[in-house]
Design an enzyme around this catalytic site. Structure first.
Site, PDB file in Angstrom:
ATOM      1  CB  CYS A 186      -0.966  -0.011   1.176  1.00 20.87           C
ATOM      2  SG  CYS A 186      -0.180  -0.094   2.795  1.00 20.87           S
TER       3      CYS A 186
ATOM      4  CB  CYS B 263       9.177  45.183   5.637  1.00 22.44           C
ATOM      5  SG  CYS B 263       8.804  45.639   7.345  1.00 22.44           S
TER       6      CYS B 263
ATOM      7  CB  CYS C  41       6.521  49.284   5.886  1.00 17.97           C
ATOM      8  SG  CYS C  41       8.229  48.794   5.510  1.00 17.97           S
TER       9      CYS C  41
ATOM     10  CB  CYS D 271      12.473  38.313  14.604  1.00 21.43           C
ATOM     11  SG  CYS D 271      12.478  38.086  16.403  1.00 21.43           S
TER      12      CYS D 271
ATOM     13  CB  CYS E 257       9.409  47.647  10.403  1.00 20.30           C
ATOM     14  SG  CYS E 257       8.413  48.718   9.328  1.00 20.30           S
TER      15      CYS E 257
ATOM     16  CG  HIS F   2      12.405  43.489  17.926  1.00 25.16           C
ATOM     17  ND1 HIS F   2      12.270  43.520  16.568  1.00 25.16           N
ATOM     18  CD2 HIS F   2      12.316  42.186  18.292  1.00 25.16           C
ATOM     19  CE1 HIS F   2      12.120  42.292  16.105  1.00 25.16           C
ATOM     20  NE2 HIS F   2      12.146  41.456  17.141  1.00 25.16           N
TER      21      HIS F   2
ATOM     22  CG  HIS G 148      11.915  38.787  20.252  1.00 24.12           C
ATOM     23  ND1 HIS G 148      10.819  38.864  19.427  1.00 24.12           N
ATOM     24  CD2 HIS G 148      11.471  38.215  21.401  1.00 24.12           C
ATOM     25  CE1 HIS G 148       9.765  38.373  20.053  1.00 24.12           C
ATOM     26  NE2 HIS G 148      10.141  37.981  21.257  1.00 24.12           N
TER      27      HIS G 148
ATOM     28  CG  HIS H   9      -4.264   0.446   4.573  1.00 23.89           C
ATOM     29  ND1 HIS H   9      -3.704  -0.392   3.626  1.00 23.89           N
ATOM     30  CD2 HIS H   9      -5.341   1.015   3.975  1.00 23.89           C
ATOM     31  CE1 HIS H   9      -4.415  -0.330   2.517  1.00 23.89           C
ATOM     32  NE2 HIS H   9      -5.404   0.518   2.700  1.00 23.89           N
TER      33      HIS H   9
END
Length: 708
Positions: free
Chosen positions: A367, A544, A547, A555, A576, A581, A589, A623
């Site tokens: 199968c 981005c 924008c 990130c 941005c 951030h 981050h 299966h």
């Protein structure tokens, strides 16, 4: 009439395509006059009717692969069916058609009537039309006498018996199912108006399972009835063959397609797809809710306690002789031509592929291989030229694969023997007998059989490039919601592993995070009908997230952020990135710089790189089955199971593959992807449930760049 013998008239029916020159179309019946060139037939078309027999007239040229051979008796039965397209519907049900061809006088059948489906006894086989030429063919119909629901014949004033075509017979009742004490009596029969009809005095009996009623059947019926188990002790599941006795006393047969508790009910019910249409039934809906999809008037919903195992397939231990299935089913002839068959077009897929004994026949743990081959080669345009006839004819394994693909695309069925020959050539004995994982077979298929370089080129942050044929999802369960999409899984896995695609792949096979048939990380996975891999390409311009200008940073920690579309890759321009951030929750981050292509303006539009879903492999209890998209229409989905049923036991039998249309997948997947996780899949139609819960590998293609 004496017993029928196979007359070696070269008769055929056109099963697909159109004639290259002439008037043949699907469902037309003709006679071979000559073979024009290899693979092409010059034939005469049978047309006419009315008060005359059917005469051969000018036809045209058809390809042999677009025809199916017929015996004289089969052709005569089919000629009485109108329109011509209905002939193929009957031909696609080989069990019923074989039983109709072998009907004998006194056999019990169920026929379509303006009052519904009625039980009747076959009285005579009728030749229709006056034969005016030696090459003319009589059409054949059945003269039947109806039976009242109390199992006695109508006592009304004798009148001409109605004439039915083979397409009007929806069931041939096995002789042991005939109610005890049911006898038929001779009635006065006159000629029918408007047609010249000749009664054949003695109907043939050529090895029919449905025999005339005899005294000895009393003990036989009792013996078989004693073998029918009580349903309270029988486990019924989706796929079980069952029978249900209607209020009028007629037994209907079908296969369970859904089990559960419908809205407004308290006990378990079964949704059954019947073998034929019954007035008052649906197409898979009950109470306004769709539970599965089938043809109209074929879906019956009843309490599961009303269902019994199909007695036509029950073996008994009474010592009486029972028909034994062959080790292999009858296989239509196939001639491999020089020309390679294209993928099955959307317009022909349902008529060619849907039904039992369709697709690739399974055999001994195959199968995984059957489902993979069907997914890759039945309808995919991207993989079309992978199986072209190899220049090196000394590679028998490549030739074997090409024959499998051509046979699937031309006939809609590949016997287990052809696949077993291919399995033997894969080089390892375990491919012949043992269960395998699809990814192992895919690697061998592309590397050894097709001699292709890895389909994927992956690059890590350490600038290391590696090749792969499939992409395995690796991530932590906590990174995702309860019901992720394939897009979210792929994005998260690539970012977590710091991986990018070096180039846009033509074919991408994504393996879900599950191990074997016992552990799966997510109970439901939402298929993404399109994959956007723009943000997963190495050294490719990206926009981005905020924008839309050229992105410079990416990130990973922003991926699950609920305030920023969780599950979407987040990349930012320099401005941005700084703004996003500054939020207290994101100050920890660590955005990473992207490789920005030289010469790309910051406000240049970024083209999106999309891939389309064309197949899904699923696994349940070891299966494998597959769902395949066979055309651009959102509802063009097929479900394939190479071992959907079995005829006979393990030693003397064979698997029955089946393909079913499942347009209900299109209804679900057409919703906006962000809304799908919030839909209620607690009691979806059975095939939709299997797609959501059992997915193992998703297949995506880029039709603009086919593989070669």
């Amino acid at each position: 009439m004496e017993n029928k013998t196979v007359v070696k008239d070269k008769l055929f029916i056109v099963i697909r395509g159109k004639s290259r020159k002439g008037f043949f179309c699907r469902g037309c019946i003709g006679r071979v006059e000559a073979e024009v060139q290899r693979g092409e037939l010059l034939g005469l078309l049978y047309s006419g009717g009315g008060s005359s027999a059917v005469s051969p007239k000018s036809g045209g040229i058809v390809r042999r692969e677009d025809t199916y051979p017929l015996t004289r008796h089969q052709a005569q039965l089919l000629l009485f069916i109108s329109p011509a397209s209905k002939r193929l519907d009957l031909l696609c049900n080989p069990q019923l058609f074989s039983a109709i061809c072998a009907l004998s006088q006194g056999d019990l059948v169920v026929v379509k009537h303006k009052k519904g489906h009625l039980p009747a006894l076959v009285k005579n086989l009728m030749e229709i039309g006056r034969k005016e030429g030696k090459d003319d063919l009589h059409m054949l119909g059945f003269e039947v006498e109806s039976v009242d629901s109390d199992n006695n014949f109508s006592s009304k004033k004798p009148s001409p018996l109605p004439l039915f075509s083979a397409a009007d017979i929806v069931q041939v009742v096995p002789s042991y199912s005939v109610p005890l004490g049911l006898h038929w009596k001779d009635g006065q029969c006159g000629g029918l108006n408007k047609k010249a009809v000749t009664r054949i005095n003695s109907m043939p009996n050529i090895g029919s399972h449905a025999r005339p009623l005899r005294e000895s059947h009393t003990e036989q019926s009792r013996a078989i009835q004693s073998q029918i188990p009580n349903t309270s002790h029988v486990h019924l599941e989706v796929g079980s063959l069952v029978e249900v006795v209607s209020n009028s006393g007629i037994t209907v047969y079908g296969v369970i397609q859904w089990l559960g508790v419908p809205e407004g009910k308290t006990n378990e019910w079964a949704g059954i797809e019947l073998d034929y249409e019954v007035n008052g039934c649906s197409d898979g809906k009950y109470g306004g809710q769709r539970y599965f999809t089938c043809k109209g008037n074929r879906a019956l919903f009843v309490p599961v306690t009303k269902c019994s195992p199909d007695s036509r397939f029950l073996c008994n231990s009474t010592g009486m002789e029972t028909p034994k299935p062959n080790d292999t089913p009858p296989v239509p002839p196939f001639e491999d031509l020089e020309e390679d068959a294209p993928p099955v077009p959307e317009s022909e897929a349902l008529s060619l592929l849907v039904g039992r004994m369709k697709g690739i026949q399974g055999h001994i743990n195959s199968c995984y291989l059957d489902a993979t081959l069907f997914s890759l080669f039945s309808s995919s345009v991207t993989l079309d030229n992978l199986c072209q006839k190899p220049a090196d004819t000394e590679q028998p394994i490549a030739c074997s694969l090409r024959k499998i693909v051509n046979r699937l695309r031309r006939q809609g069925f590949v016997p287990a023997e052809s696949v077993m020959n291919f399995r033997k050539e894969l080089g390892c004995d375990t491919f012949r007998t043992e269960e395998k994982d699809p990814e192992e077979f895919i690697t061998v298929l592309f590397q050894k059989v097709l001699c292709m370089e890895p389909l994927l080129k992956l690059r890590s942050r350490q600038e290391e490039s590696q090749g792969a044929y499939t992409f395995q999802i690796f991530l932590e369960k906590e990174q995702m919601g309860k019901m992720p999409t394939v897009q979210q899984l792929l994005d998260t896995s690539c970012l977590s592993g710091d991986l990018k695609f070096e180039e846009m792949p033509s074919c991408l096979m994504v393996q879900m995070p599950r191990f074997g048939n016992k552990y799966k990380m997510f109970s439901h996975i939402i298929p993404s009908t399109e994959l956007d891999i723009t943000d997963l390409l190495y050294n490719s311009p990206r926009e981005c997230f905020i924008c839309g200008h050229l992105a410079e940073y990416e990130c990973l920690q922003c991926l699950p952020d609920r305030k920023l579309q969780p599950g979407r890759i987040k990349q930012y321009c320099s401005t941005c990135k700084t703004q996003v951030h500054t939020h207290p929750s994101r100050q920890g981050h660590s955005p990473k710089a992207l490789s920005v292509p030289a010469g790309v303006a910051s406000d240049s539009p970024v083209p999106r790189h999309m891939m389309q879903l064309f197949a899904v492999l699923c696994i349940q209890t070891s299966h494998y089955v597959s769902f395949v998209k066979y055309g651009p229409d959102p509802h063009s989905w097929l479900f394939f199971d190479s071992m959907a049923d079995r005829c006979g036991d393990d030693q003397h039998g064979y698997n029955i593959p089946e393909i079913r249309a499942c347009p209900e997948l299109g209804d679900f997947l057409s919703q906006p992807e962000e809304e799908l996780p919030f839909s209620n899949p607690s009691q979806p139609p059975e095939l939709l449930r299997r797609l959501l819960c059992d997915s193992y590998m998703f297949f995506y293609q880029n039709p603009a760049t086919p593989l070669s």
